[in-house]
Structure formats: C-alpha cells, structure tokens
Design a protein around this motif. Structure first.
Motif, PDB file in Angstrom:
ATOM      1  N   LYS A   1      -4.372  -3.444  -1.266  1.00  0.00           N
ATOM      2  CA  LYS A   1      -3.082  -4.144  -1.117  1.00  0.00           C
ATOM      3  C   LYS A   1      -1.915  -3.158  -1.194  1.00  0.00           C
ATOM      4  O   LYS A   1      -0.948  -3.265  -0.437  1.00  0.00           O
TER       5      LYS A   1
ATOM      6  N   ARG B   1      -1.840  -0.005  -0.376  1.00  0.00           N
ATOM      7  CA  ARG B   1      -1.765   0.806   0.841  1.00  0.00           C
ATOM      8  C   ARG B   1      -1.091   0.071   1.984  1.00  0.00           C
ATOM      9  O   ARG B   1      -0.506   0.696   2.866  1.00  0.00           O
ATOM     10  N   GLN B   2      -1.164  -1.255   1.972  1.00  0.00           N
ATOM     11  CA  GLN B   2      -0.565  -2.074   3.029  1.00  0.00           C
ATOM     12  C   GLN B   2       0.839  -2.567   2.669  1.00  0.00           C
ATOM     13  O   GLN B   2       1.532  -3.132   3.511  1.00  0.00           O
ATOM     14  N   ASP B   3       1.235  -2.384   1.417  1.00  0.00           N
ATOM     15  CA  ASP B   3       2.498  -2.952   0.948  1.00  0.00           C
ATOM     16  C   ASP B   3       3.694  -2.255   1.588  1.00  0.00           C
ATOM     17  O   ASP B   3       3.734  -1.020   1.684  1.00  0.00           O
ATOM     18  N   GLU B   4       4.675  -3.053   1.993  1.00  0.00           N
ATOM     19  CA  GLU B   4       5.871  -2.537   2.663  1.00  0.00           C
ATOM     20  C   GLU B   4       6.659  -1.569   1.786  1.00  0.00           C
ATOM     21  O   GLU B   4       7.127  -0.529   2.245  1.00  0.00           O
ATOM     22  N   LEU B   5       6.772  -1.868   0.493  1.00  0.00           N
ATOM     23  CA  LEU B   5       7.563  -1.038  -0.416  1.00  0.00           C
ATOM     24  C   LEU B   5       6.769   0.165  -0.930  1.00  0.00           C
ATOM     25  O   LEU B   5       7.284   1.273  -0.997  1.00  0.00           O
TER      26      LEU B   5
ATOM     27  N   GLY C   1       3.364   1.223   0.029  1.00  0.00           N
ATOM     28  CA  GLY C   1       2.356   1.859   0.868  1.00  0.00           C
ATOM     29  C   GLY C   1       2.696   3.273   1.285  1.00  0.00           C
ATOM     30  O   GLY C   1       1.878   4.184   1.157  1.00  0.00           O
ATOM     31  N   SER C   2       3.909   3.479   1.767  1.00  0.00           N
ATOM     32  CA  SER C   2       4.272   4.808   2.272  1.00  0.00           C
ATOM     33  C   SER C   2       4.334   5.843   1.152  1.00  0.00           C
ATOM     34  O   SER C   2       3.998   7.008   1.360  1.00  0.00           O
TER      35      SER C   2
ATOM     36  N   ASN D   1       0.445   6.425   0.189  1.00  0.00           N
ATOM     37  CA  ASN D   1      -0.254   7.084   1.296  1.00  0.00           C
ATOM     38  C   ASN D   1       0.305   8.476   1.548  1.00  0.00           C
ATOM     39  O   ASN D   1      -0.436   9.399   1.894  1.00  0.00           O
TER      40      ASN D   1
ATOM     41  N   HIS E   1      10.027  -0.430  -7.712  1.00  0.00           N
ATOM     42  CA  HIS E   1       8.683  -0.012  -7.332  1.00  0.00           C
ATOM     43  C   HIS E   1       7.683  -0.378  -8.425  1.00  0.00           C
ATOM     44  O   HIS E   1       6.602  -0.872  -8.141  1.00  0.00           O
TER      45      HIS E   1
ATOM     46  N   ARG F   1       7.079  -4.117  -8.430  1.00  0.00           N
ATOM     47  CA  ARG F   1       6.207  -4.518  -7.321  1.00  0.00           C
ATOM     48  C   ARG F   1       4.757  -4.128  -7.615  1.00  0.00           C
ATOM     49  O   ARG F   1       3.842  -4.917  -7.347  1.00  0.00           O
TER      50      ARG F   1
END
Length: 108
Positions: free
Chosen positions: A23, A25-29, A31-32, A35, A80, A83
């Motif tokens: 989850k 890795r896919q999160d908008e806040l 993930g980046s 990753n 962050h 979240r």
C-alpha cells in the motif's frame, strides 16, 4: 467472511509487512519517498521489517539495531507520519485482531 485472528507466526508478520508496504508503494503521498530511497532494495528492506516485527511482537530476537537513525534523515513531515500511521492501522485492522495486533498499532 473469515474471522480475524491475532498475529501469531512469522507468516502473519510477513502478511502484515507485505500488505502494508504494498500500500505504501502505491500511496500518492508516501510512494515516491519510499520508492526513491529504497529503489531496488525492497527485498532487503522487507526482510529487515520481518525481523523487526518478529522481535517486537513474537519476542523472537532476530533483529538487532536501532530503527531511528536511518529514518531521521528522511524528507518527511507530520503529514507523512500521519499518513503512514493511517495506512499501518488500516492494514493491521483489516488482517488481525487481538493483543499483538493492538501492540503492533501502538508500536507503529
């Protein structure tokens, strides 16, 4: 519908960690950030997280080290962290219920 049980085994820990970081890795806040820092080292990071939670929750001492120093340099703010906690709590609650599940949320 399956009745939820508590965290009991290393396989439970792996399910929790894999579900949670999937989850993240896919999160908008978040993930980046994750990753970008972990890049292709996800298998190593996940393995370390298995050992960390195995030590904390199952009292099987497979993790050594301090989780704080590597994280203090991250470019994160309170939003962050909030979240991260929201996703972690949702993940625990969707998979488990019980004393160790509560302990996981507290330690998160």
């Amino acid at each position: 519908m399956n009745k939820l049980t508590d965290i009991q085994t290393l396989d439970d820990i792996k399910l929790l960690v894999n579900s949670f970081y999937g989850k993240i890795r896919q999160d908008e806040l978040l993930g980046s950030i994750f990753n970008g820092i972990i890049k292709d080292k996800w298998p190593q990071h996940l393995e370390k997280m298995y050992r960390f939670w195995q030590t904390i929750l199952l009292e099987e001492h497979t993790y050594s080290g301090s989780p704080f120093p590597p994280h203090k340099q991250l470019p994160v703010e309170k939003k962050h962290f909030n979240r991260w906690m929201e996703i972690f709590t949702e993940t625990v609650d969707s998979l488990f219920t019980g004393k160790l599940a509560d302990e996981a949320k507290l330690r998160g």
